[in-house]
Design an enzyme around this catalytic site. Structure first.
Site, PDB file in Angstrom:
ATOM      1  N   ASP A 212       0.372   6.561  -2.904  1.00 57.10           N
ATOM      2  CA  ASP A 212       0.251   6.410  -1.452  1.00 57.10           C
ATOM      3  C   ASP A 212       1.072   5.199  -1.022  1.00 57.10           C
ATOM      4  O   ASP A 212       1.658   4.512  -1.845  1.00 57.10           O
ATOM      5  CB  ASP A 212      -1.219   6.191  -1.085  1.00 57.10           C
ATOM      6  CG  ASP A 212      -1.772   4.965  -1.799  1.00 57.10           C
ATOM      7  OD1 ASP A 212      -1.579   3.848  -1.301  1.00 57.10           O
ATOM      8  OD2 ASP A 212      -2.372   5.122  -2.891  1.00 57.10           O
ATOM      9  N   ASP A 214      -0.251   2.567   0.624  1.00 58.37           N
ATOM     10  CA  ASP A 214      -1.217   1.519   0.950  1.00 58.37           C
ATOM     11  C   ASP A 214      -1.510   1.579   2.459  1.00 58.37           C
ATOM     12  O   ASP A 214      -1.651   2.673   3.003  1.00 58.37           O
ATOM     13  CB  ASP A 214      -0.673   0.159   0.488  1.00 58.37           C
ATOM     14  CG  ASP A 214      -1.764  -0.881   0.318  1.00 58.37           C
ATOM     15  OD1 ASP A 214      -2.877  -0.515  -0.091  1.00 58.37           O
ATOM     16  OD2 ASP A 214      -1.514  -2.066   0.589  1.00 58.37           O
TER      17      ASP A 214
END
Ligand SMILES: [Zn+2]
Length: 277
Positions: A212, A214
């Protein structure tokens, strides 16, 4: 009675790695620091003897701040392991790291707190290990080499992992701060795992799979646990294939320990308060 199986290479990872080992045997191990996250499973990978340990336990019962890192590393060492491969999920702080990128960090920043971060905490135990280069150069090279040409798992050959305490994810400001400091990826399990491996004179290599971005994308609601699991799930087979290749390329135990990797000579000349297993 069968003798206790021994392993030369350890893998600390998610439960997706259980299917990894041929002829697996399960060992329940106790340590001076208590029980590890789960039983250690020892088997063969391409003819090499490998011990696997589920970092969070097989039912994922230990969140990152409750993992017994000391017991996990001690348990692996006690079955003969001197080289550890440690895959983990991370958030990417560099916008060029798309989910599914594998970062092989060469540096770490420890922002965890309240964790048992050393095995040398008895009164009178004064053991300062070097940690300027926290990861094993040989292990990192093996991962980078094995990763060449794997388009479905692009490998970034250096970077700084910042380890937060969790279990919550970062705020936007924290994420921005980590990015502006020049750090590459953020995770929750990398420390004190790497430092304790060094304290036990084990080679340790972190394999950070970006799941991802973050909290770094404006307008995005930020990372969720579901997102992390979903991306990890789509990449686990690629990661296992890579780890298998790395295992076959790691050196066997040297007959002459003094010729081995520098990680394993960390404790030379230091007076230890106890014997290592
Ligand atoms: Zn090493």
């Amino acid at each position: 009675m069968n003798s206790t199986p021994r392993a030369e290479i350890g893998v600390i990872g998610g439960s997706g790695f259980y299917s990894f080992l041929d002829d697996a045997r399960t060992l329940s191990i106790d340590t001076p620091f208590g029980a590890p996250s789960d039983d250690v499973v020892i088997g063969e990978v391409a003819g090499r003897s490998v011990a696997f340990l589920a970092r969070h336990g097989r039912d994922h019962r230990f969140p990152p701040h409750q993992v017994n890192y000391r017991a996990n590393l001690w348990a692996l060492r006690s079955v003969g392991v001197r080289q550890v491969l440690a895959p983990c999920a991370v958030g990417g702080l560099d916008p060029s790291f798309v989910p599914g990128t594998l970062v092989v960090p060469d540096q770490v920043v420890d922002r965890t707190r309240g964790r048992a971060h050393t095995v040398y905490d008895e009164p009178g135990a004064v053991v300062h290990v070097g940690f300027a280069d926290p990861y094993c150069a040989r292990g990192r090279n093996a991962v980078i080499t094995a990763g060449h040409g794997q388009d479905d798992l692009p490998v970034v050959d250096s970077g700084t992992l910042v380890v937060i305490n969790g279990p919550r994810f970062s705020s936007r400001a924290e994420s921005q701060w980590h990015r502006s400091a020049g750090w590459s990826v953020v995770g929750m399990t990398g420390m004190p795992e790497a430092a304790i491996a060094r304290e036990l004179a084990m080679c340790f290599t972190s394999l950070c799979l970006v799941t991802d971005s973050d909290a770094g994308v404006e307008g995005d609601s930020g990372v969720t646990h579901e997102e992390v699991l979903a991306v990890f799930g789509t990449k686990i087979e690629h990661l296992k294939r890579l780890v298998r290749e790395v295992i076959t390329s790691l050196p066997a135990h040297e007959a002459d320990e003094s010729a081995s990797c520098a990680c394993r000579r960390t404790l030379d000349g230091l007076r230890l308060p106890f014997e290592l297993p």
